[in-house]
Design an enzyme around this catalytic site. Structure first.
Site, PDB file in Angstrom:
ATOM      1  N   GLY A 268      39.677 -24.003 -41.531  1.00 42.88           N
ATOM      2  CA  GLY A 268      38.434 -23.798 -40.667  1.00 42.88           C
ATOM      3  C   GLY A 268      37.264 -23.213 -41.590  1.00 42.88           C
ATOM      4  O   GLY A 268      36.231 -22.962 -40.717  1.00 42.88           O
ATOM      5  N   GLY A 270      34.679 -25.003 -43.139  1.00 39.10           N
ATOM      6  CA  GLY A 270      33.624 -25.778 -42.891  1.00 39.10           C
ATOM      7  C   GLY A 270      32.986 -25.615 -41.602  1.00 39.10           C
ATOM      8  O   GLY A 270      32.050 -25.493 -41.414  1.00 39.10           O
ATOM      9  N   CYS A 271      34.231 -25.407 -40.465  1.00 40.00           N
ATOM     10  CA  CYS A 271      33.560 -25.201 -39.005  1.00 40.00           C
ATOM     11  C   CYS A 271      32.579 -23.835 -39.075  1.00 40.00           C
ATOM     12  O   CYS A 271      32.010 -23.692 -38.629  1.00 40.00           O
ATOM     13  CB  CYS A 271      34.677 -25.116 -38.323  1.00 40.00           C
TER      14      CYS A 271
END
Lengths: 564, 564
Positions: A268, A270-271
């Site tokens: 997660g 990048g998110c």
């Protein structure tokens, strides 16, 4: 101290995330919503697809029909415009084209993270969808591909087939190419897949700002900190740094350099980073030194790095980040119209029997009925003269501890007021036949000394809030005694007429005194709301309150039992 | 002060929510995830249905296929078992039956909020799904219907057709009936739709605990607080209170009484409360006074009430709650292996040129090269004798400000160590031909007095952390000077051999002194990690640091320019 407590709720910046759901909670809209909370913003979400997913991988995907994606989007947009939109996993070409058409006519600020492959290697965006992204780029303000994504989208071919072997020079070209080919306004190429040497970075010195994790004068390493030691221990030519590259209109704007965080909990990332950019965009102050755009990216990158570095054990594979690492719990809710006095409510409720033993003490009850022996009251009032002197000194000490003229004035006003009031106290004592000389000559009884010296000591030992705490129970308690006796009179449980202590009772339920009590309570609540205590600090403040209440009660005992 | 800083990340309790998505972010898994973050837990989610929804209403619903719901559920459960599961909107009978079959064989703790109708009036659960809930009840530990839902599920008929007209007596029957009819282990009947009088509540006094919002001795109203005044101003027989009723095995366990929060921002209240119960279950200490079960419900109810009371403007209809109202941002990330010294890093980076002007001062540079005029060093070393005395006094003041023997010992140890070191200082000065008498007789130069008295004053004015701050830059800075000079010697930019100041240089880069520096840094980081400062507090601490660094620099100036 003059300003009153504002109870108006602070509006939160609205961040909309358009992305997929990760059932495991580590990526997708779950990571986005957690990041948005961490930045103190308000998160809404449009779901484009659901995954059955955990830290080990993606087991299944459920695509959301395009028209339902658009229904969600229009529902949110028609109600409250977002300060920033973050777009993550967009699932397929149809959804991308439909969203592109919606965004085309809006002037929202849009961050796109091209979620193409999951951390675990699952392909999340088919070929035709990648093609469809071209419709979306013109609406994108900030675009955050990683190296494999940028290679795929720009068509740039590095020498080595492995992302981790890219040179910084290749990354610079890749970042520029990605910016030019996609036409997204600003690109942040995330360099996490590669590993760069200090030497490679220093080659760009002077061309654009290089923002080092350890501070911006990278050459001046700080010897006493191991963080810096670790940098300087890496030979200049040895790889080991992560570099993110910011490009706008084909020109490099800045480089962000840090050392790689050593953790398997990167699910997660990048998110989280792209949402952090959206939040930082919405909240970063446009004032202050330097370019706020640089500060905003730095804040988002630092947040994400600390979230990885502070991650906790979860699941059997690549665990999630610690999104809440910057939040601490306040021990009290903020003041609201519903409960404007959360602090004082807490203090009183934290030991209600103790509080009642003070404000409804037998001394007070007998005083209200007029049955209190005169010698008890006289002993009490003589000691109260000593106490008043120390109470004035405590406020003068508050002025010494103050940092502003406003506070100095407030504290000296109170100290001065008490000093002037002492004359009334003297004249009141005279009405009982006690002279000033007698007052001054009376030895300080131990319950009086214990209390007064405790207040002064806490004030000297602690900070200004500790001192506030130490002087509060006397002020608030006497207000409560005054009001309670008044209500007792109304109920016929106490009397004013023919009561030897009538004037005393009237003084403490009078408008003058109650105004002072109200001001004191307001100041206390304001200070605590502005600088909300955590559990440990609240426990220390509560302990001071309890001790003062106990000592107040002992003060009445002293009167009632003629304790020396 | 003896314990070292633990860098191990604290595990978070895992809460799984099984519910629908609210695109507007105010209800459904969005509200759940925000609540879970607020409680410091870790949230995962299984989606049962999506809504296109905002504060004005539900525009469309997309049902998630049952097998995909179960795939998500199994994905989460197979990776990391949750401490508690919250079930919200379950969409249809098929999903309910499938989940009931999954939960049957697990011993998870499950909270069910029967989301049947949205705040805006949208029906969220069809008839056959309500029937299917019967399969689920045996697995439910905590069940939280509101009055209309409880009426629908229990078949109980109140006299009036309007929920708001229910008497408390009817609510009690309704709660019991719901518990018996459904078979859910414990039922919390949410009384928000009705309005109850104080008189009605007092009729149950003594039968079971009545937990009042204002504290548990309701009869002892507190006069000085308007919170209490508002209660007492409501005549006993006048309606205006909200009562939640806790039932187990058909017996009332407790009542929670509070006054209604006046707000239109109630969208997602049910989702929030049930998730708050799951979080409170997972985090409430089993120790402490009273029944932890009662405390847990009270905490969840209070959290939800304050979230409504502190809500901010959002959207055009029923706005969301303020889920983050109990969180304050820490100004620094927690220490991690990646960055074990976030506080000191911040202090140094916050003004790197200022710091460098101190640790790489011309006095230091000339001292390292051996070119510093002897009279400059002699002036410096004489003043340093005065400074040392005040520095020892500052640590003794720290012992005065301490609250534990551990701290008293730590501070007196340092003060004593400095006093003993003064003898070395004296003998070192003798090697320069300066006698003790001369040292004592030398008038305090103004830069020395300015610095030393500033440290003492900050220590007296502020709390123990302020004092720590005021003594830190001397310790850390001399460590940096020692290490930097050592590195300069290695680079040939400074020399030891034939240098008049060799011993001085060796002392400050020696193992003994550097151990003290390391201990000092560790203590500082530990204190700040245990009691993380918010922005305002960090700014105050940083200002003390800057002032001390500036005064250190002026101290070198004094030596170099022979300032009196």
């Amino acid at each position: 101290m003059a300003s009153t407590l504002s109870l108006a709720p602070r509006k939160r910046q609205h961040i909309l995330t358009i992305a997929g759901s990760d059932s495991g909670g580590g990526a997708g809209i779950q990571a986005d919503l957690k990041t948005i909370e961490a930045f103190g913003c308000y998160g809404s979400s449009v779901l484009t697809g659901l995954t059955a997913q955990n830290t080990k991988g993606v087991q299944a995907v459920h695509e959301v029909p395009t028209d339902f994606v658009i229904k969600q989007f229009r529902s949110v947009l028609s109600d409250e415009p977002p300060a920033c939109i973050k777009l993550g996993m967009l699932t397929n070409a149809s959804i991308i084209r439909a969203l592109a058409a919606e965004l085309k006519d809006l002037d929202t600020i849009n961050v796109l993270d091209p979620v193409m492959i999951s951390t675990s290697g699952h392909t999340l965006l088919p070929e035709d969808a990648i093609e469809a992204l071209k419709d979306l780029y013109p609406s994108i303000d900030y675009f955050t591909p990683n190296i494999p994504e940028a290679i795929r989208l720009s068509g740039f071919s590095p020498k080595s087939s492995s992302s981790s072997d890219l040179t910084l020079r290749e990354m610079v070209t890749l970042a520029k190419e990605t910016n030019i080919k996609t036409g997204a306004f600003t690109v942040l190429l995330k360099g996490g897949h590669a590993s760069v040497s200090r030497e490679e970075v220093l080659a760009y010195k002077g061309q654009f700002p290089i923002l080092w994790e350890e501070g911006d004068e990278e050459s001046d390493a700080i010897e006493v900190l191991s963080l810096y030691k670790k940098y300087t221990q890496i030979p200049e030519h040895q790889k080991g740094l992560v570099v993110d590259i910011l490009v706008n209109q084909g020109e490099i704007q800045a480089m962000y350099v840090g050392k790689k965080v050593d953790s398997k909990n990167t699910h997660g990332t990048g998110c989280t980073l792209s949402t952090a950019i959206a939040c930082a965009y919405a909240t970063e102050s446009r004032e202050g030194p330097g370019d706020w755009n640089f500060r905003m990216f730095k804040r988002a990158i630092s947040y994400t790095q600390s979230a990885i570095a502070s991650s906790f054990p979860f699941g059997q594979g690549h665990g999630p980040l610690n999104h809440g690492h910057l939040s601490v719990k306040r021990a009290l809710p903020p003041p609201t119209k519903h409960n404007p006095h959360p602090f004082l409510s807490h203090l009183i409720q934290s030991n209600l029997p103790l509080w009642n033993s003070y404000v409804k003490h037998p001394f007070v009850v007998q005083l209200g009925k007029g049955t209190l022996p005169r010698e008890c009251f006289e002993h009490y009032i003589k000691q109260d003269y000593h106490y008043l002197k120390h109470y004035a000194r405590a406020h003068a000490l508050g002025a010494y501890k103050a940092n502003s003229f406003v506070d100095i004035k407030a504290f000296t006003d109170i100290a001065g007021h008490i000093a002037r009031e002492s004359e009334m106290h003297v004249s009141y004592c005279e009405s009982f036949g006690i002279s000033l000389k007698e007052l001054e000559a009376a030895p300080e009884a131990s319950p009086c000394a214990a209390y007064a010296r405790y207040v002064i000591d806490i004030g000297t030992q602690g900070d200004i809030l500790d001192l506030y705490m130490a002087v509060a129970s006397c002020l608030v308690g006497y207000g409560e005694v005054g009001l309670w006796l008044k209500s007792q009179v109304e109920k016929g449980e106490a009397k004013l007429e023919g009561n030897l202590y009538k004037r005393w009772m009237e003084d403490y339920s009078g408008a003058d005194f109650l105004r002072a009590v109200e001001r004191g309570i307001e100041n206390l609540e304001r200070r605590v709301a502005e600088d909300p205590p955590n559990e440990a600090r609240l426990a220390r403040l509560t302990a001071i309150w309890h001790e003062c209440v106990r000592l107040e009660s002992a003060f009445w005992d002293m009167g009632l039992n003629l304790i020396k």
